[in-house]
Design an enzyme around this catalytic site. Structure first.
Site, mmCIF file in Angstrom:
data_model
loop_
_atom_site.group_PDB
_atom_site.id
_atom_site.type_symbol
_atom_site.label_atom_id
_atom_site.label_comp_id
_atom_site.label_asym_id
_atom_site.label_seq_id
_atom_site.Cartn_x
_atom_site.Cartn_y
_atom_site.Cartn_z
ATOM 1 N NE ARG A 136 -2.546 1.032 3.477
ATOM 2 C CZ ARG A 136 -3.244 0.746 4.586
ATOM 3 N NH1 ARG A 136 -4.498 0.348 4.486
ATOM 4 N NH2 ARG A 136 -2.698 0.830 5.773
ATOM 5 C CE LYS A 188 -2.214 4.686 7.222
ATOM 6 N NZ LYS A 188 -3.500 5.083 7.783
ATOM 7 C CD GLU A 205 -11.789 5.774 4.351
ATOM 8 O OE1 GLU A 205 -11.269 4.942 5.094
ATOM 9 O OE2 GLU A 205 -11.207 6.260 3.359
HETATM 10 C C1 LIG Z 1 -8.703 6.691 6.340
HETATM 11 C C2 LIG Z 1 -8.406 5.331 6.840
HETATM 12 N N1 LIG Z 1 -9.243 4.337 6.491
HETATM 13 C C3 LIG Z 1 -9.033 3.079 6.902
HETATM 14 C C4 LIG Z 1 -7.955 2.737 7.706
HETATM 15 C C5 LIG Z 1 -7.758 1.329 8.125
HETATM 16 O O1 LIG Z 1 -6.729 0.743 7.377
HETATM 17 P P1 LIG Z 1 -5.894 -0.472 7.965
HETATM 18 O O2 LIG Z 1 -6.870 -1.528 8.326
HETATM 19 O O3 LIG Z 1 -5.003 -0.892 6.865
HETATM 20 O O4 LIG Z 1 -5.170 0.047 9.139
HETATM 21 C C6 LIG Z 1 -7.045 3.733 8.079
HETATM 22 C C7 LIG Z 1 -5.866 3.445 8.910
HETATM 23 O O5 LIG Z 1 -5.860 2.814 9.923
HETATM 24 C C8 LIG Z 1 -7.287 5.053 7.654
HETATM 25 O O6 LIG Z 1 -6.451 6.031 8.012
#
Ligand SMILES: Cc1ncc(COP(=O)(O)O)c(C=O)c1O
Length: 341
Positions: free
Chosen positions: A81, A184, A220
């Protein structure tokens, strides 16, 4: 051995640990990189990361098992990612082997800060990739820094697996349809601060974003993905959108929903006016783990899921996921990576 900290009462706060990892990219290649001490960086004042947001990061955790071993959860997915985020911001990829070696070195060097088994605390790792060096025009940097630092953390949402109230941030977008939502990158989080502040000030755990085109479908949460269990008890559903972060926790829950709970797992559009079709809902992520959603406030309406408690499927998914992460439950091949400390 671990240092003496109040493990049970840790928050999600920065703490400077003895070691981090730094690697530098220049003239088309990464240097070997290695452990360094201290918590400060010296950067050129014109670094693009500071002005133009050429900055991507990751978040993952190291877990202490019952036997005292230390393990990571799917770190290869974080490496992949980070490189997708890097590609969107025209930054060089970090080779997966270098990413994994960096994370393992930081965990091993700070092993005494990996919280003891059974405390609920973990070592949070923050890989960061930024454009640095002299560059005042809007253009990709000519030099890059990849760094990994760590700190012990407790549960992100206070109370852990406690049902939490969320609100819909209808007048804020986190990301544009063809923007950087799936990466991210720092700018997405700057864009989420206002809605997060509003939600917290109004007594909610966080804001839920809707799609930036129609404002009809759930996207989200500020730092977690959304999932739900349909009322017929047959499906695990989670938003399909080009502008949400592809959560590694969510991907894992989709697999566990199928293999452990016997549900169909589906990425689909979830309309905000269709909450009556959902029996349970939650927010999921590395930091949030699974936070059950007690209710969602949308305009003047408060929608409560079930009796407002933790639903049975959410509980089963949580127990399985956390069990795998802590080494109590055997997960699918390759999910857990041991760190030699
Ligand atoms: C905007 C956002 N969505 C979703 C997630 C969850 O992603 P992950 O399960 O890879 O930590 C994160 C980070 O934790 C995030 O910053």
């Amino acid at each position: 051995m671990t240092v003496n900290l109040d493990w049970e009462n840790l928050g999600f706060d920065y703490m400077e640990l003895p070691y981090r990892y730094d690697a530098h990219w220049k003239d088309g290649a990464w240097d070997e990189g290695g452990l360094v001490q201290g918590g400060s960086l010296t950067l050129n004042i014109s670094s693009p990361a500071l002005h133009y947001g050429q900055s991507a990061f990751e978040g993952l955790k190291a877990y202490r098992t019952k036997s005292g071993a230390i393990q990571l959860f799917r770190p290869d997915q974080n490496a992949a990612r980070l490189n997708r985020s890097a590609s969107q911001l025209l930054m060089p990829a970090v080779p997966t082997d270098q990413f994994l070696a960096a994370v393992k070195q930081v965990v091993a060097a700070n092993a005494e800060y990996v919280p003891p088994y059974g405390t609920g605390a973990t070592l949070y790792l923050r890989p960061l990739l930024i454009g640095v060096g002299e560059n005042i025009g809007v253009a990709p940097a000519k030099e890059y820094l990849f760094t990994v630092f760590a700190m012990p953390v407790g549960a992100y949402y206070k109370g852990g697996m406690v049902p939490t109230k969320f609100m819909v941030a209808e007048t804020y977008d986190r990301a544009a349809h063809f923007g950087t939502g799936q990466s991210k990158v720092g700018g997405n989080y700057a864009a989420s601060l206002q809605a997060g502040k509003y939600a917290h000030e109004h007594g909610f755990g966080d804001a839920i974003y809707l799609d930036p085109i129609e404002h009809r479908y759930i996207e989200e949460v500020g730092s977690a993905n959304f999932f739900a269990i349909t009322k017929d008890g047959r499906k695990f559903v989670t938003p399909k959108s080009p502008s949400i972060l592809q959560s590694i926790t969510r991907r894992s829950l989709m697999d566990l929903a199928t293999s452990v709970c016997g549900l169909a797992a589906e990425e689909t559009r979830i309309p905000i006016d269709g909450l009556n079709d959902l029996a349970e809902a939650g927010a999921c992520g590395t930091a949030a783990v699974i936070t059950p959603i007690q209710s969602i406030t949308y305009r003047d309406h408060v929608h409560q899921f079930g009796d407002g408690g933790v639903g049975p499927i959410t509980q089963k998914l949580y127990d399985t996921l956390v069990g795998i992460q802590n080494g109590d439950v055997e997960g699918p091949a390759g999910w857990v990576v041991t760190v030699e400390a």
